[in-house]
Design a protein around this motif. Structure first.
Motif, PDB file in Angstrom:
ATOM      1  N   GLY A  38      -3.907  -2.542  18.386  1.00 21.25           N
ATOM      2  CA  GLY A  38      -3.254  -3.730  17.874  1.00 21.25           C
ATOM      3  C   GLY A  38      -4.156  -4.751  17.224  1.00 21.25           C
ATOM      4  N   SER A  39      -5.382  -4.368  16.897  1.00 23.37           N
ATOM      5  CA  SER A  39      -6.314  -5.345  16.323  1.00 23.37           C
ATOM      6  C   SER A  39      -6.145  -5.525  14.821  1.00 23.37           C
ATOM      7  CB  SER A  39      -7.766  -4.943  16.638  1.00 23.37           C
ATOM      8  OG  SER A  39      -8.046  -3.639  16.138  1.00 23.37           O
ATOM      9  N   GLY A  40      -5.420  -4.612  14.157  1.00 21.83           N
ATOM     10  CA  GLY A  40      -5.168  -4.774  12.719  1.00 21.83           C
ATOM     11  C   GLY A  40      -5.811  -3.734  11.832  1.00 21.83           C
ATOM     12  N   LYS A  41      -6.123  -2.556  12.365  1.00 19.91           N
ATOM     13  CA  LYS A  41      -6.844  -1.537  11.584  1.00 19.91           C
ATOM     14  C   LYS A  41      -6.018  -1.022  10.399  1.00 19.91           C
ATOM     15  CE  LYS A  41      -7.484   1.068  15.187  1.00 19.91           C
ATOM     16  NZ  LYS A  41      -6.927   0.112  16.200  1.00 19.91           N
ATOM     17  N   THR A  42      -4.748  -0.725  10.640  1.00 22.37           N
ATOM     18  CA  THR A  42      -3.931  -0.186   9.550  1.00 22.37           C
ATOM     19  C   THR A  42      -3.694  -1.237   8.477  1.00 22.37           C
ATOM     20  OG1 THR A  42      -2.841   1.339  11.094  1.00 22.37           O
ATOM     21  CG2 THR A  42      -1.761   0.966   8.973  1.00 22.37           C
ATOM     22  N   THR A  43      -3.563  -2.490   8.876  1.00 25.02           N
ATOM     23  CA  THR A  43      -3.417  -3.568   7.897  1.00 25.02           C
ATOM     24  C   THR A  43      -4.652  -3.647   7.008  1.00 25.02           C
ATOM     25  OG1 THR A  43      -2.022  -4.826   9.418  1.00 25.02           O
ATOM     26  CG2 THR A  43      -3.034  -6.038   7.608  1.00 25.02           C
ATOM     27  N   LEU A  44      -5.837  -3.532   7.598  1.00 24.20           N
ATOM     28  CA  LEU A  44      -7.059  -3.541   6.800  1.00 24.20           C
ATOM     29  C   LEU A  44      -7.133  -2.303   5.922  1.00 24.20           C
ATOM     30  CD1 LEU A  44      -9.784  -4.729   6.004  1.00 24.20           C
ATOM     31  CD2 LEU A  44     -10.795  -3.553   7.966  1.00 24.20           C
ATOM     32  N   LEU A  45      -6.731  -1.158   6.454  1.00 24.02           N
ATOM     33  CA  LEU A  45      -6.754   0.070   5.657  1.00 24.02           C
ATOM     34  C   LEU A  45      -5.911  -0.086   4.393  1.00 24.02           C
ATOM     35  CD1 LEU A  45      -7.443   3.043   5.207  1.00 24.02           C
ATOM     36  CD2 LEU A  45      -5.515   3.639   6.697  1.00 24.02           C
ATOM     37  N   ILE A  46      -4.743  -0.685   4.525  1.00 19.82           N
ATOM     38  CA  ILE A  46      -3.883  -0.895   3.360  1.00 19.82           C
ATOM     39  C   ILE A  46      -4.572  -1.807   2.348  1.00 19.82           C
ATOM     40  CG2 ILE A  46      -1.715  -1.962   2.595  1.00 19.82           C
ATOM     41  CD1 ILE A  46      -0.457  -0.935   5.192  1.00 19.82           C
ATOM     42  N   LYS A  47      -5.257  -2.847   2.815  1.00 17.60           N
ATOM     43  CA  LYS A  47      -5.956  -3.749   1.898  1.00 17.60           C
ATOM     44  C   LYS A  47      -7.104  -3.022   1.182  1.00 17.60           C
ATOM     45  CE  LYS A  47      -4.830  -7.866   4.596  1.00 17.60           C
ATOM     46  NZ  LYS A  47      -3.862  -8.372   3.611  1.00 17.60           N
ATOM     47  N   LEU A  48      -7.810  -2.161   1.898  1.00 19.80           N
ATOM     48  CA  LEU A  48      -8.877  -1.385   1.274  1.00 19.80           C
ATOM     49  C   LEU A  48      -8.310  -0.424   0.233  1.00 19.80           C
ATOM     50  CD1 LEU A  48     -11.128  -0.548   4.367  1.00 19.80           C
ATOM     51  CD2 LEU A  48     -11.486  -2.328   2.655  1.00 19.80           C
ATOM     52  N   LEU A  49      -7.192   0.194   0.543  1.00 19.14           N
ATOM     53  CA  LEU A  49      -6.580   1.124  -0.408  1.00 19.14           C
ATOM     54  C   LEU A  49      -6.088   0.394  -1.656  1.00 19.14           C
ATOM     55  CD1 LEU A  49      -4.629   3.436   2.062  1.00 19.14           C
ATOM     56  CD2 LEU A  49      -6.550   4.094   0.598  1.00 19.14           C
ATOM     57  N   GLU A  50      -5.637  -0.838  -1.499  1.00 21.35           N
ATOM     58  CA  GLU A  50      -5.233  -1.627  -2.668  1.00 21.35           C
ATOM     59  C   GLU A  50      -6.426  -1.873  -3.584  1.00 21.35           C
ATOM     60  OE1 GLU A  50      -1.568  -4.145  -0.550  1.00 21.35           O
ATOM     61  OE2 GLU A  50      -3.580  -5.032  -0.770  1.00 21.35           O
ATOM     62  N   GLU A  51      -7.572  -2.206  -3.003  1.00 23.76           N
ATOM     63  CA  GLU A  51      -8.777  -2.424  -3.803  1.00 23.76           C
ATOM     64  C   GLU A  51      -9.241  -1.129  -4.444  1.00 23.76           C
ATOM     65  OE1 GLU A  51     -11.934  -4.511  -5.555  1.00 23.76           O
ATOM     66  OE2 GLU A  51     -10.130  -5.251  -4.550  1.00 23.76           O
ATOM     67  N   VAL A  52      -9.149  -0.035  -3.718  1.00 22.57           N
ATOM     68  CA  VAL A  52      -9.516   1.275  -4.262  1.00 22.57           C
ATOM     69  C   VAL A  52      -8.667   1.597  -5.486  1.00 22.57           C
ATOM     70  CG1 VAL A  52      -9.368   3.754  -3.794  1.00 22.57           C
ATOM     71  CG2 VAL A  52     -10.453   2.243  -2.136  1.00 22.57           C
ATOM     72  N   ALA A  53      -7.350   1.323  -5.392  1.00 25.86           N
ATOM     73  CA  ALA A  53      -6.452   1.602  -6.512  1.00 25.86           C
ATOM     74  C   ALA A  53      -6.809   0.767  -7.733  1.00 25.86           C
ATOM     75  CB  ALA A  53      -5.004   1.347  -6.088  1.00 25.86           C
ATOM     76  N   VAL A  54      -7.150  -0.516  -7.510  1.00 28.40           N
ATOM     77  CA  VAL A  54      -7.527  -1.401  -8.626  1.00 28.40           C
ATOM     78  C   VAL A  54      -8.755  -0.860  -9.340  1.00 28.40           C
ATOM     79  CG1 VAL A  54      -8.455  -3.681  -9.169  1.00 28.40           C
ATOM     80  CG2 VAL A  54      -6.486  -3.473  -7.642  1.00 28.40           C
ATOM     81  N   ARG A  55      -9.671  -0.263  -8.596  1.00 29.63           N
ATOM     82  CA  ARG A  55     -10.911   0.235  -9.169  1.00 29.63           C
ATOM     83  C   ARG A  55     -10.779   1.651  -9.740  1.00 29.63           C
ATOM     84  NH1 ARG A  55     -15.692  -2.403  -7.940  1.00 29.63           N
ATOM     85  NH2 ARG A  55     -15.356  -4.358  -6.826  1.00 29.63           N
ATOM     86  N   GLY A  56      -9.612   2.239  -9.628  1.00 28.86           N
ATOM     87  CA  GLY A  56      -9.420   3.571 -10.172  1.00 28.86           C
ATOM     88  C   GLY A  56     -10.139   4.657  -9.401  1.00 28.86           C
ATOM     89  N   LEU A  57     -10.392   4.405  -8.117  1.00 24.53           N
ATOM     90  CA  LEU A  57     -11.056   5.394  -7.277  1.00 24.53           C
ATOM     91  C   LEU A  57     -10.015   6.256  -6.566  1.00 24.53           C
ATOM     92  CD1 LEU A  57     -13.732   3.053  -5.636  1.00 24.53           C
ATOM     93  CD2 LEU A  57     -14.128   4.715  -7.463  1.00 24.53           C
ATOM     94  N   LYS A  58     -10.404   7.463  -6.245  1.00 25.97           N
ATOM     95  CA  LYS A  58      -9.519   8.369  -5.507  1.00 25.97           C
ATOM     96  C   LYS A  58      -9.997   8.441  -4.057  1.00 25.97           C
ATOM     97  CE  LYS A  58      -8.043  13.189  -5.087  1.00 25.97           C
ATOM     98  NZ  LYS A  58      -8.213  14.579  -5.592  1.00 25.97           N
TER      99      LYS A  58
END
Length: 349
Positions: free
Chosen positions: A17-37
């Protein structure tokens, strides 16, 4: 292999419950902006997959996703994580994101990344540990009798490059300072971030990560083109259970990540013929043993939307979601009375 050709790995750890999946989603959003797979490996304690469903339902595009269910990623069955990582590597990601279960010891997963078959293909980029600012100080006393779990929680702190003290909006500044002091006791050098909803600056994290040259364009991979590998981008590795030491009284030091943490999956008859307030009372009834609860619910009379229910830190969050799969609850706790809960749940529906 030249370091420039190795795949960077980012590990997300932290207690339930510390927020890992929430952070994962934020990282994936940044990955998408950068065009990374990205390639993503998620681990859940229960037999039911909820956090993986959240990722799959997001608008982040399609990408290789492996799931390890019903067990701890750092247990003795190392072949499963190696198989999952190898599968992700075969799909040519630019980076790998690993979300560990809340009771995993990141030191053990780092050791597995150093296996010869993986070391030549990837490298550890960063370890993020999330800390629930509201409850972190309670854990040492709550779990004082479980030395394995206490050790795991401390290892989650000591192994981190970045420590995210999350949910700071729920506590006063003096409490946050005490959490910081506790964190620094086990990690004197990691970078500390203070966050609400796991919202931290992530741009700098990716400045050194570049797309890997590949013959298949990334756009084709993410949109379902026939050029994509015939292997489905969403795979569930066969589940396993975490086996505690055969003799817990042995003097030999063990490094398993938990002992009395248990999970219980409760099926829901669709739709659920009781109000949300009654469901919340049923869930809260199992405190203080209950640490986390989540699930998909649809109420009667039949509603158009299902709800993703999450219970963490003694708070409920309800989110209307586009979900048409089976309905169920997952309870995670410390010595939960599984049989009694199941019996009362059967009578309640």
């Amino acid at each position: 292999m030249n370091m420039a050709m190795k795949i960077p790995v980012i590990v997300l750890t932290g207690f339930l419950g510390s927020g890992k999946t929430t952070l994962l989603i934020k990282l994936l959003e940044e990955v998408a902006v950068r065009g990374l797979k990205p390639g993503v490996l998620m681990n859940e304690l229960g037999k039911r997959d909820i956090d993986g469903e959240r990722i799959a339902r997001s608008s982040l595009g399609r990408f290789p996703l492996e799931k390890l269910l019903d067990g701890c990623i750092c247990c003795t069955k190392k072949d499963e994580i190696q198989a999952a990582l190898t599968s992700l590597l075969h799909q040519d990601p630019d980076l790998l994101l690993l979300e560990l279960t809340g009771v995993a010891n990141p030191e053990e997963i780092v050791e597995q990344l150093a296996e010869p078959g993986l070391l030549s293909k990837m490298y550890l980029h960063r370890v993020f540990t999330l800390i629930d600012a509201e409850h972190a100080l309670e854990y040492n006393s709550i779990f004082a009798s479980d030395k394995q779990l206490v050790r795991t929680l401390r290892c989650q702190l000591s192994a981190a490059d970045d420590l995210i003290i999350n949910k700071t909006d729920l506590v006063p500044p003096p409490h946050t300072r005490k959490v910081t002091e506790m964190v620094r006791k086990y990690n004197a050098e990691g970078r500390i971030h203070y966050a609400v909803n796991a919202n931290i600056p992530v741009t700098a994290l990716f400045t050194t990560i570049q797309p890997i040259p590949r013959s298949t364009p990334l756009a084709a991979v993410s949109t379902g083109s026939s050029h994509r590998s015939t292997r489905s981008p969403f795979q569930v590795v066969q589940p396993h259970r975490h086996h505690p030491p055969a003799d817990p009284t042995s003097a030999e030091q063990t490094y398993t990540s938990f002992s009395r943490i248990n999970t219980l999956s409760l099926p829901i008859r669709e739709p659920l013929h009781l109000p949300a307030s009654r469901l919340e009372r049923f869930i809260k009834k199992w405190n203080p043993s209950l640490l986390r609860a989540k699930g998909y619910v649809r109420f009667s009379p039949p509603e158009k939307s299902a709800y993703l229910m999450q219970y963490s830190g003694k708070r409920f969050n309800w989110e209307a979601v586009d979900y048409d799969g089976p309905l169920y609850l997952v309870l995670i706790g410390y010595g939960l009375p599984e049989r009694r809960i199941a019996e009362e749940w059967a009578l309640l529906q």
